[in-house]
Motif scaffolding. Structure first.
Motif, PDB file in Angstrom:
ATOM      1  N   SER A 187       6.979  51.285  54.769  1.00 11.76           N
ATOM      2  CA  SER A 187       6.706  50.082  53.983  1.00 11.76           C
ATOM      3  C   SER A 187       7.298  50.185  52.584  1.00 11.76           C
ATOM      4  CB  SER A 187       5.201  49.819  53.900  1.00 11.76           C
ATOM      5  OG  SER A 187       4.529  50.896  53.290  1.00 11.76           O
ATOM      6  N   ARG A 188       7.248  51.376  51.992  1.00  8.40           N
ATOM      7  CA  ARG A 188       7.749  51.535  50.626  1.00  8.40           C
ATOM      8  C   ARG A 188       9.273  51.554  50.573  1.00  8.40           C
ATOM      9  NH1 ARG A 188       4.502  50.035  46.855  1.00  8.40           N
ATOM     10  NH2 ARG A 188       5.216  51.562  45.352  1.00  8.40           N
ATOM     11  N   ILE A 189       9.929  52.138  51.566  1.00  8.21           N
ATOM     12  CA  ILE A 189      11.391  52.130  51.540  1.00  8.21           C
ATOM     13  C   ILE A 189      11.919  50.732  51.831  1.00  8.21           C
ATOM     14  CG2 ILE A 189      11.928  52.699  53.966  1.00  8.21           C
ATOM     15  CD1 ILE A 189      13.993  54.710  52.883  1.00  8.21           C
ATOM     16  N   TYR A 190      11.249  49.972  52.687  1.00 11.13           N
ATOM     17  CA  TYR A 190      11.629  48.580  52.901  1.00 11.13           C
ATOM     18  C   TYR A 190      11.467  47.791  51.603  1.00 11.13           C
ATOM     19  CZ  TYR A 190      11.896  48.576  58.099  1.00 11.13           C
ATOM     20  OH  TYR A 190      12.237  48.775  59.415  1.00 11.13           O
ATOM     21  N   GLU A 191      10.297  47.952  50.989  1.00  6.59           N
ATOM     22  CA  GLU A 191       9.979  47.162  49.792  1.00  6.59           C
ATOM     23  C   GLU A 191      10.831  47.558  48.592  1.00  6.59           C
ATOM     24  OE1 GLU A 191       6.260  46.623  46.631  1.00  6.59           O
ATOM     25  OE2 GLU A 191       5.979  47.799  48.455  1.00  6.59           O
ATOM     26  N   ASN A 192      10.983  48.857  48.339  1.00  5.81           N
ATOM     27  CA  ASN A 192      11.553  49.329  47.082  1.00  5.81           C
ATOM     28  C   ASN A 192      13.024  49.712  47.173  1.00  5.81           C
ATOM     29  OD1 ASN A 192       9.113  48.990  45.675  1.00  5.81           O
ATOM     30  ND2 ASN A 192       8.369  50.979  46.344  1.00  5.81           N
ATOM     31  N   GLN A 193      13.339  50.802  47.860  1.00  2.23           N
ATOM     32  CA  GLN A 193      14.723  51.258  47.880  1.00  2.23           C
ATOM     33  C   GLN A 193      15.666  50.222  48.481  1.00  2.23           C
ATOM     34  OE1 GLN A 193      12.142  53.291  48.431  1.00  2.23           O
ATOM     35  NE2 GLN A 193      12.543  55.359  47.671  1.00  2.23           N
ATOM     36  N   LEU A 194      15.162  49.434  49.445  1.00  2.00           N
ATOM     37  CA  LEU A 194      15.991  48.379  50.027  1.00  2.00           C
ATOM     38  C   LEU A 194      15.727  47.041  49.335  1.00  2.00           C
ATOM     39  CD1 LEU A 194      15.634  49.266  53.823  1.00  2.00           C
ATOM     40  CD2 LEU A 194      17.390  50.034  52.209  1.00  2.00           C
ATOM     41  N   GLY A 195      14.486  46.592  49.336  1.00  2.00           N
ATOM     42  CA  GLY A 195      14.160  45.246  48.874  1.00  2.00           C
ATOM     43  C   GLY A 195      14.325  45.025  47.387  1.00  2.00           C
ATOM     44  N   ARG A 196      14.177  46.088  46.579  1.00  3.15           N
ATOM     45  CA  ARG A 196      14.333  45.947  45.129  1.00  3.15           C
ATOM     46  C   ARG A 196      15.675  46.499  44.641  1.00  3.15           C
ATOM     47  NH1 ARG A 196       9.186  44.594  42.957  1.00  3.15           N
ATOM     48  NH2 ARG A 196       7.459  45.142  44.354  1.00  3.15           N
ATOM     49  N   SER A 197      16.581  46.780  45.547  1.00  2.00           N
ATOM     50  CA  SER A 197      17.895  47.297  45.164  1.00  2.00           C
ATOM     51  C   SER A 197      18.729  46.205  44.508  1.00  2.00           C
ATOM     52  CB  SER A 197      18.626  47.830  46.400  1.00  2.00           C
ATOM     53  OG  SER A 197      18.949  46.763  47.287  1.00  2.00           O
ATOM     54  N   ARG A 198      19.710  46.619  43.705  1.00  4.90           N
ATOM     55  CA  ARG A 198      20.590  45.644  43.068  1.00  4.90           C
ATOM     56  C   ARG A 198      21.321  44.811  44.119  1.00  4.90           C
ATOM     57  NH1 ARG A 198      22.840  44.822  38.155  1.00  4.90           N
ATOM     58  NH2 ARG A 198      22.059  46.781  37.268  1.00  4.90           N
ATOM     59  N   ALA A 199      21.748  45.455  45.188  1.00  3.65           N
ATOM     60  CA  ALA A 199      22.503  44.738  46.219  1.00  3.65           C
ATOM     61  C   ALA A 199      21.649  43.661  46.888  1.00  3.65           C
ATOM     62  CB  ALA A 199      23.021  45.728  47.259  1.00  3.65           C
ATOM     63  N   PHE A 200      20.457  44.033  47.339  1.00  5.61           N
ATOM     64  CA  PHE A 200      19.636  43.057  48.060  1.00  5.61           C
ATOM     65  C   PHE A 200      19.131  41.956  47.141  1.00  5.61           C
ATOM     66  CE2 PHE A 200      15.711  41.395  49.923  1.00  5.61           C
ATOM     67  CZ  PHE A 200      16.171  41.045  51.187  1.00  5.61           C
ATOM     68  N   THR A 201      18.750  42.297  45.921  1.00  5.01           N
ATOM     69  CA  THR A 201      18.242  41.250  45.022  1.00  5.01           C
ATOM     70  C   THR A 201      19.328  40.248  44.661  1.00  5.01           C
ATOM     71  OG1 THR A 201      18.622  42.644  43.066  1.00  5.01           O
ATOM     72  CG2 THR A 201      16.409  42.694  44.065  1.00  5.01           C
ATOM     73  N   GLY A 202      20.607  40.658  44.737  1.00  9.45           N
ATOM     74  CA  GLY A 202      21.674  39.688  44.531  1.00  9.45           C
ATOM     75  C   GLY A 202      21.643  38.604  45.584  1.00  9.45           C
ATOM     76  N   TRP A 203      21.391  39.009  46.827  1.00 15.91           N
ATOM     77  CA  TRP A 203      21.268  38.022  47.912  1.00 15.91           C
ATOM     78  C   TRP A 203      19.962  37.243  47.779  1.00 15.91           C
ATOM     79  CZ3 TRP A 203      17.652  37.758  51.991  1.00 15.91           C
ATOM     80  CH2 TRP A 203      17.946  36.842  52.995  1.00 15.91           C
ATOM     81  N   LEU A 204      18.874  37.931  47.454  1.00 14.80           N
ATOM     82  CA  LEU A 204      17.583  37.264  47.310  1.00 14.80           C
ATOM     83  C   LEU A 204      17.616  36.217  46.200  1.00 14.80           C
ATOM     84  CD1 LEU A 204      14.571  37.053  48.075  1.00 14.80           C
ATOM     85  CD2 LEU A 204      14.123  38.936  46.486  1.00 14.80           C
ATOM     86  N   PHE A 205      18.349  36.482  45.136  1.00 13.59           N
ATOM     87  CA  PHE A 205      18.469  35.527  44.034  1.00 13.59           C
ATOM     88  C   PHE A 205      18.955  34.177  44.534  1.00 13.59           C
ATOM     89  CE2 PHE A 205      21.238  33.970  40.420  1.00 13.59           C
ATOM     90  CZ  PHE A 205      20.189  33.538  39.620  1.00 13.59           C
ATOM     91  N   THR A 206      19.987  34.172  45.379  1.00 12.23           N
ATOM     92  CA  THR A 206      20.501  32.899  45.895  1.00 12.23           C
ATOM     93  C   THR A 206      19.500  32.237  46.833  1.00 12.23           C
ATOM     94  OG1 THR A 206      21.644  33.969  47.762  1.00 12.23           O
ATOM     95  CG2 THR A 206      22.863  33.751  45.695  1.00 12.23           C
ATOM     96  N   GLN A 207      18.786  33.036  47.619  1.00 10.35           N
ATOM     97  CA  GLN A 207      17.780  32.474  48.521  1.00 10.35           C
ATOM     98  C   GLN A 207      16.660  31.792  47.734  1.00 10.35           C
ATOM     99  OE1 GLN A 207      18.230  32.566  51.966  1.00 10.35           O
ATOM    100  NE2 GLN A 207      20.207  33.333  51.250  1.00 10.35           N
ATOM    101  N   MET A 208      16.238  32.417  46.650  1.00 12.42           N
ATOM    102  CA  MET A 208      15.166  31.830  45.846  1.00 12.42           C
ATOM    103  C   MET A 208      15.649  30.604  45.092  1.00 12.42           C
ATOM    104  SD  MET A 208      12.809  34.985  44.503  1.00 12.42           S
ATOM    105  CE  MET A 208      11.651  33.791  43.813  1.00 12.42           C
ATOM    106  N   GLN A 209      16.871  30.619  44.633  1.00 10.89           N
ATOM    107  CA  GLN A 209      17.411  29.417  43.996  1.00 10.89           C
ATOM    108  C   GLN A 209      17.458  28.256  44.984  1.00 10.89           C
ATOM    109  OE1 GLN A 209      21.192  30.953  42.417  1.00 10.89           O
ATOM    110  NE2 GLN A 209      20.481  30.361  40.375  1.00 10.89           N
ATOM    111  N   ASP A 210      17.889  28.544  46.202  1.00 13.76           N
ATOM    112  CA  ASP A 210      17.951  27.493  47.222  1.00 13.76           C
ATOM    113  C   ASP A 210      16.563  26.958  47.550  1.00 13.76           C
ATOM    114  OD1 ASP A 210      20.681  27.859  47.347  1.00 13.76           O
ATOM    115  OD2 ASP A 210      20.635  29.054  49.189  1.00 13.76           O
ATOM    116  N   THR A 211      15.560  27.819  47.485  1.00 12.12           N
ATOM    117  CA  THR A 211      14.193  27.431  47.841  1.00 12.12           C
ATOM    118  C   THR A 211      13.464  26.752  46.695  1.00 12.12           C
ATOM    119  OG1 THR A 211      14.037  29.283  49.394  1.00 12.12           O
ATOM    120  CG2 THR A 211      11.959  28.274  48.680  1.00 12.12           C
TER     121      THR A 211
END
Length: 489
Positions: free
Chosen positions: A287-311
């Motif tokens: 759960s922590r590697i999904y949430e932090n090392q992956l989910g809070r990484s610079r790479a993933f948050t770049g994609w998440l940023f566009t998803q949140m803007q769209d939403t």
């Protein structure tokens, strides 16, 4: 049928009943009418009585005496059944039933007290839970350390002293990093309000992006996010906040990590002792590697940023870099589940020390709130403002989960070890995460760890996957590098 076959058939039925009991707990947290709490307590107690009777059935002992292991899997099955059987025999059936009933009712009383900011309304039932769990711990310990006996339910083979030594090694560097970061200007956070239904829709999309199978699960809302179930029915919950969508997003990703571990176990192990995660520490590593090392990484948050803007439209931050800093912002706060990666472990250390003191009898339940507030002020430098931000914020003690809290930080330690190996094995990880594709990372975790379920001991499965002896150094190095870059240290 051989003795082994008869034992495994009996075990699968027992495990199936355990899953039914777990579904009652899921329903209590998500959909049960509030007025049904007392009846649900009786139902849970009845189920526990049946389960305890099966787990302590003399036939299990006879089968264990006669059964022979023919390979590593059957040897592991017998090892885990024997461990559970011997522990069950130590706990009187009436005590097991009483604990199930009281903790079911205590859960509702905790939720009401938390909503009303009324510690005094919760303390009487907590005192009953603590007394019952100490009685259970004493039975399990058989003259040994009560807290160590409780840890066996969550992290087999680990002692309170070992955990304390690990935390002592981590604390100075975490405290120093926290102080250095908080001495820098704080990144801008998000602004505006965020529709709850839109948060839930985005969370479902994120869960699927991380590999969650909605044909074998579902996403609901609960006061305290959790994952429930194993095999082909694994459910997750999250919660929403109008002003903090990260609460919902990262709770969802965290619980997705738990769920994907259960869904990733070899189907041949279903409804057996090997059919679930081997320990809560290893579970938390997922759960922590999904949430932090992956989910809070610079790479993933770049994609998440566009998803949140769209939403949601405008988020109040200028670009993907500012969004990454907002996701990883370190700031004063009270809530463990909302804490950044640096301070999260300090929250766990507080709880670990307090629950050990409760179990040893060094801390009285009536003194818990004052002890919590004093320790929080000493560790974080400011006072708790209300009980829901203090000793009433977590559900764990109300349901008797003493020994569970330290596994969160053990999970972080394990995740640090796994992440180094994962990055070496998936060289295009950042490119994929930048496109919202987690399959390389989650596929590696499923192949190297999740599919094994309970086959290997906790530290063994981490070492097999990561190639290193589990310890805090990889986690601390990762945190220091990440936050030094974000904050320009």
């Amino acid at each position: 049928m051989s003795a082994y076959d008869e034992l495994m058939a009996f075990q699968r039925d027992t495990s199936a009943m355990g899953q039914i009991a777990g579904r009652l707990g899921w329903d209590q947290e998500t959909m049960m009418p509030r007025g049904a709490a007392s009846q649900r307590g009786a139902e849970m107690a009845a189920m526990e009585a049946v389960l305890h009777a099966r787990r302590s059935d003399p036939r299990v002992g006879d089968w264990l005496d006669k059964a022979e292991a023919t390979d590593d899997v059957s040897a592991a099955q017998l090892r885990e059944i024997r461990r559970s059987y011997e522990r069950t025999l130590k706990v009187p059936a009436d005590l097991a039933r009483k604990i199930a009933q009281v903790t079911s009712e205590a859960q509702g009383k905790w939720a009401a007290a938390r909503a009303d900011e009324d510690v005094d309304a919760f303390l009487p039932v907590l005192e009953e839970v603590v007394a019952l769990k100490r009685e259970e711990g004493a039975a399990l310990a058989a003259g040994g350390d009560i807290y160590d006996a409780m840890l066996e339910d969550y992290e087999p083979g680990t002692t309170g002293t070992q955990i304390g030594d690990t935390f002592d090694a981590m604390r100075p560097r975490l405290v120093a990093l926290r102080a250095a970061v908080l001495d820098q200007p704080e990144p801008q956070g998000l602004s505006g309000t965020y529709d709850a239904a839109a948060q839930m829709a985005l969370s479902e999309k994120l869960a699927v992006a991380f590999g969650y199978d909605l044909n074998r699960g579902r996403l609901d809302k609960a006061v305290h996010p959790f994952s429930s179930g194993s095999g082909s029915d694994v459910r997750i919950t999250t919660r929403t906040s109008a002003t903090d969508p990260f609460n919902c997003i990262y709770s969802t990703i965290h619980e997705t990590g738990h769920a994907c571990y259960e869904l990733g176990v070899d189907p041949a192990f279903a409804l057996t002792p090997l059919g679930s995660g081997v320990s809560m520490g290893v579970h938390e590593s997922q759960s922590r590697i999904y949430e932090n090392q992956l989910g809070r990484s610079r790479a993933f948050t770049g994609w998440l940023f566009t998803q949140m803007q769209d939403t949601f439209g405008d988020l109040g931050v200028a670009d993907a870099d500012a969004f990454y800093a907002a996701v990883n912002r370190v700031q004063n706060g009270y809530i463990r589940t909302e804490a950044d990666e640096i301070q999260y472990n300090l929250h766990i250390m507080l709880r670990f020390d307090l629950e050990r003191a409760l179990m040893s009898g060094d801390l009285a339940v009536d003194d818990l709130e004052a002890a919590w507030n004093d320790r929080f002020a000493a560790d974080f430098g400011y006072a708790v403002d209300k009980p829901s931000n203090g000793c009433l914020q977590d559900v764990h003690w109300s349901v008797g989960l003493f020994g569970y809290f330290p596994t969160y930080s053990l999970g972080n330690v394990y995740a640090g070890c796994l992440y180094g190996a994962l990055r070496g094995a998936v060289p295009d990880l950042d490119t994929n995460l930048g496109q919202g594709d987690t399959s390389g990372a989650t596929g590696w975790l499923r192949e190297n760890l999740q599919r094994h379920g309970g086959l290997y001991a906790p530290r063994d499965v981490i070492e097999r996957a990561s190639g290193v002896t589990p310890g805090p150094e990889p986690l601390l190095a990762y945190l220091e590098a990440k936050f030094s870059e974000i904050y320009g240290l």
